[in-house]
Design an enzyme around this catalytic site. Structure first.
Site, PDB file in Angstrom:
ATOM      1  N   GLY A  39       0.863  -1.191   0.000  1.00 37.49           N
ATOM      2  CA  GLY A  39       0.000   0.000   0.000  1.00 37.49           C
ATOM      3  C   GLY A  39       0.893   1.233   0.000  1.00 37.49           C
ATOM      4  O   GLY A  39       1.977   1.236   0.618  1.00 37.49           O
ATOM      5  N   GLY A  40       0.447   2.281  -0.721  1.00 38.36           N
ATOM      6  CA  GLY A  40       1.294   3.449  -0.988  1.00 38.36           C
ATOM      7  C   GLY A  40       2.006   4.036   0.237  1.00 38.36           C
ATOM      8  O   GLY A  40       3.234   4.054   0.324  1.00 38.36           O
ATOM      9  N   GLY A  41       1.231   4.545   1.189  1.00 34.79           N
ATOM     10  CA  GLY A  41       1.834   5.244   2.330  1.00 34.79           C
ATOM     11  C   GLY A  41       2.661   4.312   3.205  1.00 34.79           C
ATOM     12  O   GLY A  41       3.660   4.716   3.813  1.00 34.79           O
ATOM     13  N   ASN A  43       4.414   1.777   2.129  1.00 33.36           N
ATOM     14  CA  ASN A  43       5.708   1.617   1.467  1.00 33.36           C
ATOM     15  C   ASN A  43       6.576   2.867   1.616  1.00 33.36           C
ATOM     16  O   ASN A  43       7.790   2.769   1.786  1.00 33.36           O
ATOM     17  CB  ASN A  43       5.518   1.285  -0.019  1.00 33.36           C
ATOM     18  CG  ASN A  43       5.153  -0.176  -0.211  1.00 33.36           C
ATOM     19  OD1 ASN A  43       5.394  -0.989   0.675  1.00 33.36           O
ATOM     20  ND2 ASN A  43       4.570  -0.492  -1.352  1.00 33.36           N
ATOM     21  N   ARG A  90      -6.934  -5.857   2.999  1.00 28.40           N
ATOM     22  CA  ARG A  90      -6.709  -6.419   1.656  1.00 28.40           C
ATOM     23  C   ARG A  90      -5.457  -7.298   1.596  1.00 28.40           C
ATOM     24  O   ARG A  90      -4.475  -7.054   2.273  1.00 28.40           O
ATOM     25  CB  ARG A  90      -6.559  -5.216   0.724  1.00 28.40           C
ATOM     26  CG  ARG A  90      -6.148  -5.460  -0.680  1.00 28.40           C
ATOM     27  CD  ARG A  90      -6.276  -4.153  -1.448  1.00 28.40           C
ATOM     28  NE  ARG A  90      -5.242  -3.192  -1.095  1.00 28.40           N
ATOM     29  CZ  ARG A  90      -4.352  -2.675  -1.947  1.00 28.40           C
ATOM     30  NH1 ARG A  90      -4.376  -3.038  -3.212  1.00 28.40           N
ATOM     31  NH2 ARG A  90      -3.461  -1.797  -1.553  1.00 28.40           N
ATOM     32  N   GLU A 190      -1.513   9.692 -14.593  1.00 28.97           N
ATOM     33  CA  GLU A 190      -2.184  10.548 -13.605  1.00 28.97           C
ATOM     34  C   GLU A 190      -2.113  12.021 -14.013  1.00 28.97           C
ATOM     35  O   GLU A 190      -3.065  12.782 -13.818  1.00 28.97           O
ATOM     36  CB  GLU A 190      -1.536  10.325 -12.226  1.00 28.97           C
ATOM     37  CG  GLU A 190      -1.867   8.951 -11.662  1.00 28.97           C
ATOM     38  CD  GLU A 190      -0.836   8.392 -10.678  1.00 28.97           C
ATOM     39  OE1 GLU A 190      -1.087   7.295 -10.159  1.00 28.97           O
ATOM     40  OE2 GLU A 190       0.220   9.026 -10.460  1.00 28.97           O
ATOM     41  N   GLY A 226       8.470   6.904 -15.514  1.00 22.31           N
ATOM     42  CA  GLY A 226       8.957   5.539 -15.664  1.00 22.31           C
ATOM     43  C   GLY A 226      10.361   5.503 -16.248  1.00 22.31           C
ATOM     44  O   GLY A 226      11.256   6.191 -15.740  1.00 22.31           O
ATOM     45  N   GLY A 229      12.475   8.774 -16.990  1.00 20.56           N
ATOM     46  CA  GLY A 229      13.053   9.671 -15.979  1.00 20.56           C
ATOM     47  C   GLY A 229      11.989  10.465 -15.247  1.00 20.56           C
ATOM     48  O   GLY A 229      10.868   9.985 -15.057  1.00 20.56           O
ATOM     49  N   ASP A 256       6.612   4.622  -5.083  1.00 20.60           N
ATOM     50  CA  ASP A 256       6.658   4.809  -3.627  1.00 20.60           C
ATOM     51  C   ASP A 256       8.085   5.075  -3.163  1.00 20.60           C
ATOM     52  O   ASP A 256       8.327   5.917  -2.287  1.00 20.60           O
ATOM     53  CB  ASP A 256       6.130   3.559  -2.901  1.00 20.60           C
ATOM     54  CG  ASP A 256       4.688   3.261  -3.224  1.00 20.60           C
ATOM     55  OD1 ASP A 256       3.956   4.203  -3.582  1.00 20.60           O
ATOM     56  OD2 ASP A 256       4.287   2.081  -3.133  1.00 20.60           O
TER      57      ASP A 256
HETATM   58  N1  LIG Z   1      12.410   1.289 -16.233  1.00 22.83           N
HETATM   59  C1  LIG Z   1      12.974   2.215 -15.449  1.00 22.83           C
HETATM   60  N2  LIG Z   1      14.280   2.531 -15.590  1.00 22.83           N
HETATM   61  C2  LIG Z   1      14.882   3.433 -14.791  1.00 22.83           C
HETATM   62  N3  LIG Z   1      14.239   4.116 -13.822  1.00 22.83           N
HETATM   63  C3  LIG Z   1      12.922   3.861 -13.632  1.00 22.83           C
HETATM   64  C4  LIG Z   1      12.209   2.909 -14.439  1.00 22.83           C
HETATM   65  N4  LIG Z   1      10.936   2.874 -14.026  1.00 22.83           N
HETATM   66  C5  LIG Z   1      10.844   3.754 -12.999  1.00 22.83           C
HETATM   67  N5  LIG Z   1      12.026   4.351 -12.762  1.00 22.83           N
HETATM   68  C6  LIG Z   1      12.326   5.392 -11.757  1.00 22.83           C
HETATM   69  O1  LIG Z   1      11.319   5.407 -10.755  1.00 22.83           O
HETATM   70  C7  LIG Z   1      10.549   6.619 -10.832  1.00 22.83           C
HETATM   71  C8  LIG Z   1       9.079   6.324 -10.559  1.00 22.83           C
HETATM   72  O2  LIG Z   1       8.586   5.422 -11.516  1.00 22.83           O
HETATM   73  P1  LIG Z   1       7.177   5.560 -12.257  1.00 22.83           P
HETATM   74  O3  LIG Z   1       7.106   6.822 -13.013  1.00 22.83           O
HETATM   75  O4  LIG Z   1       6.981   4.277 -12.996  1.00 22.83           O
HETATM   76  O5  LIG Z   1       6.187   5.700 -11.006  1.00 22.83           O
HETATM   77  P2  LIG Z   1       4.732   5.107 -10.783  1.00 22.83           P
HETATM   78  O6  LIG Z   1       4.035   4.913 -12.097  1.00 22.83           O
HETATM   79  O7  LIG Z   1       4.097   5.952  -9.760  1.00 22.83           O
HETATM   80  O8  LIG Z   1       5.122   3.705 -10.172  1.00 22.83           O
HETATM   81  P3  LIG Z   1       4.238   2.710  -9.300  1.00 22.83           P
HETATM   82  O9  LIG Z   1       3.741   1.694 -10.264  1.00 22.83           O
HETATM   83  O10 LIG Z   1       5.256   2.155  -8.346  1.00 22.83           O
HETATM   84  O11 LIG Z   1       3.160   3.515  -8.646  1.00 22.83           O
HETATM   85  C9  LIG Z   1      10.819   7.158 -12.251  1.00 22.83           C
HETATM   86  O12 LIG Z   1      10.674   8.545 -12.291  1.00 22.83           O
HETATM   87  C10 LIG Z   1      12.283   6.762 -12.445  1.00 22.83           C
HETATM   88  O13 LIG Z   1      13.124   7.660 -11.756  1.00 22.83           O
HETATM   89 MG   LIG Z   2       2.416   5.572  -8.553  1.00 24.09          MG
END
Ligand SMILES: Nc1ncnc2c1ncn2[C@@H]1O[C@H](COP(=O)(O)OP(=O)(O)OP(=O)(O)O)[C@@H](O)[C@H]1O
Ligand SMILES: [Mg+2]
Length: 312
Positions: A39-41, A43, A90, A190, A226, A229, A256
């Site tokens: 869970g988000g918080g 983690n 959950r 989002e 992701g 960056g 998280d």
């Molecule tokens: N494939 C990747 N390679 C390198 N860095 C990554 C990768 N995926 C995520 N990161 C790092 O982790 C950060 C957060 O990832 P992401 O944007 O996927 O968050 P999220 O969608 O909120 O993830 P979550 O599914 O955990 O909620 C990215 O900004 C990046 O710095």
């Molecule tokens: Mg997220």
């Protein structure tokens, strides 16, 4: 008392295993089994603890799974502030398929919260003494909880002079942003929902984040992209982080871990640039090991040294 509390309305116990190959009908024999708090918080609090900080986790506890969750967090040294609910906490279920290296994640809906159960959370937060400097809410809302729940938390934090950080999605995020939030951490999906636009390149994504900041709705937007960056957008500055070249072995906990690294460093007085560097490293570090494990401090420190931050 601590400087940081996290709120997780829909926490979980994550059960994980690995099997050779996923097939219908056959009995799939798991080769391992482990349980992690989820869970988000929750983690965010766990990662802050791993990085050497301290954050208390506020979450509802229901039934035997709720008791187990609390026990798992106690074992990690995360302090819990809980209240009891009628439904059962959950469980999520994660399977690593060894033949393909793919991870399958089954996220279950979680219990229903009655009005008195979610109102209890608000009273609990409002009554914290001494009040923390930062309230971090992360994760989805449960059935029965009004969409303006996080907006109400934002109001309590403001009344108590604390910062409010939010990582959630959809209408719950939009309602809180309408109220005003200090920091949000949207991913691309989002951000698209929140801005009502469909940016096509990094420049347009940053422009959408800047518009939120300029409108006074969010003090800081940490936009995570992701493998592309991240960008850290404030009123006077846009910082961009190039992604770290890694091979993801898990999809659990990047967002998280990123958020935990960012707020922990910021709250310890580090510069935005330093905090952002640690956040990007923590996000990548969460992905380099298979399974449900969050980032390890030695990976975060090693990866942080290689993060490039540019001023836009
Ligand atoms: N494939 C990747 N390679 C390198 N860095 C990554 C990768 N995926 C995520 N990161 C790092 O982790 C950060 C957060 O990832 P992401 O944007 O996927 O968050 P999220 O969608 O909120 O993830 P979550 O599914 O955990 O909620 C990215 O900004 C990046 O710095
Ligand atoms: Mg997220």
């Amino acid at each position: 008392m601590t400087d940081i509390v996290t709120i997780t309305l829909n926490p979980a116990v994550d059960l994980s295993t690995s099997v050779d190959r996923i097939q219908p009908v056959a009995k799939l024999r798991g080769k391992s089994q482990r349980r992690d708090p989820g869970g988000g918080g929750i983690n965010v609090a766990r990662v802050i603890r791993r990085l050497g900080g301290d954050a208390h986790a506020i979450y509802p506890v229901g039934g035997a799974i709720g008791g187990l969750l609390r026990q798992l967090l106690d074992q990690e040294g995360v302090v819990s502030q809980t209240w009891t609910i009628a439904g059962e906490t959950r469980e999520d279920f994660f399977v690593d398929e060894i033949a393909t290296g793919k991870q399958y994640r089954f996220i279950l809906p979680g219990p229903h919260l009655s009005p008195s159960e979610w109102q209890h959370c608000l009273s609990l937060v409002a009554a914290i003494e001494p009040f923390p400097r930062l309230v971090v809410a992360s994760g989805s809302l449960l059935e029965g909880v009004p969409l303006d729940f996080y907006a109400r938390v934002a109001r309590i934090a403001r009344q108590r002079g604390a910062g409010f950080v939010l990582d959630t999605s959809g209408p719950a995020l939009a309602a809180a942003v309408a109220e005003g939030v200090d920091l949000i951490k949207p991913n691309l999906r989002e951000m698209r929902e929140l801005s009502g636009s469909d940016p096509s390149d990094a420049y347009e994504w940053e422009a959408a984040a800047k518009a939120l900041v300029a409108g006074g709705k969010a003090g800081t937007v940490a936009l995570t992209m992701g493998h592309l960056g991240a960008a850290l957008v404030t009123r006077n500055e846009v910082l961009r982080a190039r992604p770290i070249p890694i091979t993801p072995r898990s999809a659990v906990g990047a967002g998280d871990s990123f958020l935990a690294g960012l707020i922990w460093r910021l709250s310890s007085g580090a510069s935005r640039e330093d905090a952002f560097r640690l956040a990007v490293a923590a996000g990548a570090a969460a992905l380099i090991h298979p399974g449900t494990e969050l980032c390890r401090i030695e990976d975060v420190e090693r990866l942080a040294a290689g993060v490039t931050i540019e001023k836009a």
